[in-house]
Design a protein around this motif. Structure first.
Motif, PDB file in Angstrom:
ATOM      1  N   GLN A  17       3.489  46.745  32.377  1.00 55.44           N
ATOM      2  CA  GLN A  17       2.978  47.638  31.337  1.00 55.44           C
ATOM      3  C   GLN A  17       1.648  47.196  30.706  1.00 55.44           C
TER       4      GLN A  17
ATOM      5  N   TYR B 146       8.353  42.232  24.342  1.00 63.96           N
ATOM      6  CA  TYR B 146       7.545  42.645  23.421  1.00 63.96           C
ATOM      7  C   TYR B 146       5.869  43.020  23.883  1.00 63.96           C
ATOM      8  N   TRP B 147       5.171  43.749  23.341  1.00 66.17           N
ATOM      9  CA  TRP B 147       3.975  43.945  23.692  1.00 66.17           C
ATOM     10  C   TRP B 147       3.183  42.718  23.156  1.00 66.17           C
TER      11      TRP B 147
ATOM     12  N   TRP C 282      -2.865  45.381  25.645  1.00 65.19           N
ATOM     13  CA  TRP C 282      -1.642  44.610  25.259  1.00 65.19           C
ATOM     14  C   TRP C 282      -0.824  44.874  26.531  1.00 65.19           C
TER      15      TRP C 282
ATOM     16  N   ARG D  77      -1.530  48.860  27.831  1.00 62.42           N
ATOM     17  CA  ARG D  77      -2.019  49.841  27.029  1.00 62.42           C
ATOM     18  C   ARG D  77      -3.230  49.224  26.137  1.00 62.42           C
TER      19      ARG D  77
ATOM     20  N   ARG E 298       3.278  44.222  28.269  1.00 62.77           N
ATOM     21  CA  ARG E 298       4.735  43.990  28.234  1.00 62.77           C
ATOM     22  C   ARG E 298       5.074  43.380  29.560  1.00 62.77           C
TER      23      ARG E 298
ATOM     24  N   LEU F  84       4.601  48.818  19.684  1.00 61.66           N
ATOM     25  CA  LEU F  84       3.514  47.704  19.296  1.00 61.66           C
ATOM     26  C   LEU F  84       3.761  47.417  17.888  1.00 61.66           C
TER      27      LEU F  84
END
Ligand code: FES
Ligand code: CO
Length: 351
Positions: free
Chosen positions: A100, A6-7, A109, A102, A111, A134
């Protein structure tokens, strides 16, 4: 761990500027930094050379430079220079561990799941592919609503305890007496809970609120909708009775009082199983109050919740239904526990 697919929010966007920032996610130390194009990166906070914290380093010419021996890393994670051997061309394996990253909702955020197998397993889950996205916050798209972030608040409890408190109306008359509830009206009427791809939706939640927001001038019966949008995220949307609203609010909305609503997103970074960092993202129709007035109201409410949250034993949310007592008024929290159990969440819970 399924949680890693999950983010999760890790910092306010504005807190990641010209220098690296150390944060923690799911027990892992991370470093956040921006390259020359202002793109944000999230890496393990551990230099692949000798393990020094990269967050002690500096950003120079769009590269992250380790504080120990000055190795330089590009945004891809690739080491581009070893100062002790200026002519050496670092091979591809000389690379920082990247995740990752963003930006959304005023936050950064991250992940952590980088193995395709885990991400694919997640996408193939019977609960659907919403995990890969998200957490939804549809009020974000509304240009009529003003967006303000509050926090971070570090709270010495698990993220699921905080989500559960956010879904809980039966504490309003006690913890938020005179604000979101009153001791003279503590009964919780019937409300509906339905499973959703990301958790649950609770509707027809009604609360008699003396001061439901900054602009309230009279008590009102406020209708809530709650959505669990990710394991550690939720959104509430309030629709107050317009007749009860004060003239300030009426004026602010220039005749749109019946459309007056606000959404509050709860976004939690699970730092450790029993330690969490909380942000609220407000999307409100109040165009007259200042940002700090809006934050102060949310702060007042959350400071009422915090000592209770930090007092709860155990700090990890028990998913075994025999561990605590439940009534029909708790059906949203019971549904949330069932959802976490079904997902196989392990961080911040007792299975
Ligand atoms: Fe980072 Fe040596 S530990 S350059
Ligand atoms: Co509360």
């Amino acid at each position: 761990m399924i949680e890693e697919t999950y983010w999760h929010p890790v910092a306010l966007r504005g807190d990641v500027e010209s220098q690296p920032l150390a944060v923690t996610l799911l027990g892992h130390p991370l470093v956040l930094w921006r390259d020359a194009s202002h793109v944000v990166h999230a890496w393990a906070d551990q230099c692949p050379h000798r393990g020094a914290r990269l967050s002690l380093g500096q950003v120079r010419d769009g590269k992250l430079v380790c504080a120990y021996h000055g190795w330089q890393f590009a945004g891809s994670g690739q080491c581009t220079l070893v100062p002790a051997l200026p002519d050496f061309k670092p091979p591809a394996a000389h690379c920082a561990k990247t995740f990752q990253a963003r930006e959304a909702y005023g936050l950064v955020w991250v992940r952590m799941a980088t193995q395709p197998s885990l991400a694919e397993a997640n996408l193939a889950s019977p609960i659907g592919p919403a995990f890969a996205a998200l957490p939804d916050f549809s009020a974000e798209e509304s240009s009529e609503l003003r967006k303000v972030n509050c926090g971070p608040y570090d709270v010495a409890t698990s993220a699921p305890r905080i989500v559960e408190n956010f879904l809980d109306m039966a504490h309003f008359g006690f913890v938020h007496d005179g604000w979101l509830g009153t001791r003279s009206a503590t009964a919780i009427g019937d409300y509906q809970v339905e499973a959703s791809p990301t958790g649950l939706t609770a509707t027809e939640c009604k609360a008699w609120q003396p001061q439901s927001n900054l602009l309230s001038r009279a008590p009102a019966l406020v209708e809530y909708t709650y959505e669990v949008t990710a394991p550690y995220a939720a959104v509430l949307t309030k629709l107050p009775d317009p007749a009860s609203m004060g003239s300030v609010a009426q004026t602010a909305l220039t005749g749109q009082a019946n459309r007056y609503h606000e959404s509050i997103a709860l976004f939690i970074c699970p730092l450790e199983p029993d330690l969490s960092r909380v942000w609220f993202r407000l999307a409100v129709a109040d165009l007259t109050s200042t940002d700090s007035q809006l934050r102060d109201f949310q702060h007042t409410i959350f400071m009422q919740d915090k000592p209770i949250l930090e007092s709860q034993i155990p700090k990890l949310l028990p998913l075994n239904s025999g561990a605590e007592l439940h009534t029909p008024a708790d059906r949203a929290s019971s549904a949330y526990r069932r959802h976490l159990k079904k997902l196989g969440i392990t961080f911040g819970v007792i299975q």
